[in-house]
Design an enzyme around this catalytic site. Structure first.
Site, short mmCIF file in Angstrom:
data_model
loop_
_atom_site.label_atom_id
_atom_site.label_comp_id
_atom_site.label_asym_id
_atom_site.label_seq_id
_atom_site.Cartn_x
_atom_site.Cartn_y
_atom_site.Cartn_z
N CYS A 291 0.76 -1.36 -0.08
CA CYS A 291 -0.14 -0.03 0.05
C CYS A 291 0.93 1.13 0.14
CB CYS A 291 -0.91 0.12 1.11
SG CYS A 291 -1.70 1.38 1.49
N ASP B 136 -0.17 -5.84 0.70
CA ASP B 136 -1.63 -6.30 0.28
C ASP B 136 -1.25 -7.88 -0.66
OD1 ASP B 136 -3.07 -4.03 0.76
OD2 ASP B 136 -2.26 -3.00 -0.82
#
Length: 243
Positions: free
Chosen positions: A150, A157
């Site tokens: 991110c 992620d």
């Protein structure tokens, strides 16, 4: 990327708050203009009060077209949906229409919001991790353990990536190398998937390709971008076991 809420401590919200929604401008509007796709958002923590003043908890599917000028910042969407917990509706359709209206104002494109009754099962696919051969055309292939970062919180992620090409073989070894190269890459889900999609067209010389990123949820929401050279989209909003 500057946001009002992502990665920051936020105050409690006690009433319906549409102004909390925050837009994020799409990164690749021009380079993606001749292609097709959407973002499937699944929100697992939507609650409101019914006509009997009893709480109702539902899962929502939100579909945002990839052609929208903006998308929505995920933390702001979480806070916005949470603000419904004390708002009364005679039926869920009235709540869904209100969400569609608020998101339309933000992303400048019609958005679909529906109640999820059951997710479809994932399609049959060929696991491509560690394979080194050419994958025959017209096979759905799956790469597990995709990782990106991110760009705001610097947190990882995770996703499973599904790819299909109806016209061309895919070099599995080269594809593995490409997808593993994103493990320290900082970008939002949508931008990562679009970047890979364009590389499949340019570097892999694929003429007909669809890519679908099934990302793990964060904050009760998962975001699943689908991009394709075809207007008829191959994948539905299925749910992986890991999600």
């Amino acid at each position: 990327v500057k946001t009002r809420f992502l990665g920051k401590k936020t105050p409690g919200i006690s009433k319906y708050s549409p102004k909390i929604l925050e837009k994020v401008e799409r990164a690749n509007i021009q380079s993606m203009s001749s292609f097709f796709g959407c973002d499937f958002w699944n929100a697992y923590e939507f609650s409101f009060l019914n006509s009997s003043n009893q709480p109702v908890l539902e899962t929502l599917e939100i579909i945002i077209p990839m052609t929208s000028l903006n998308t929505v910042e995920s933390k702001s969407l979480k806070l916005y949906l949470a603000s419904f917990y004390n708002k009364k509706f005679s039926n869920i359709q009235n709540a869904l229409k209100l969400i569609e209206k608020d998101l339309y104002k933000l992303v400048k494109t019609k958005v679909s919001v529906t109640k999820v009754k059951k997710h479809p099962v994932p399609p049959k696919s060929l696991l491509v991790n560690n394979k080194k051969n050419l994958i025959p055309k017209n096979k759905i292939i799956r790469f597990e353990g995709f990782r990106s970062i991110c760009p705001v919180t610097n947190q990882p992620d995770w996703a499973n990536i599904y790819i299909h090409s109806s016209d061309d073989q895919i070099d599995a070894k080269k594809l593995n190398r490409l997808l593993k190269s994103y493990r320290e890459h900082g970008d939002f889900h949508e931008t990562c998937i679009e970047s890979i999609f364009l590389l499949l067209l340019d570097d892999f010389k694929l003429s007909n390709v669809t890519i679908f990123g099934r990302f793990l949820r964060r904050g009760g929401i998962d975001i699943n971008p689908l991009r394709s050279t075809q207007s008829k989209l191959l994948f539905s909003n299925f749910r992986d076991l890991s999600q």
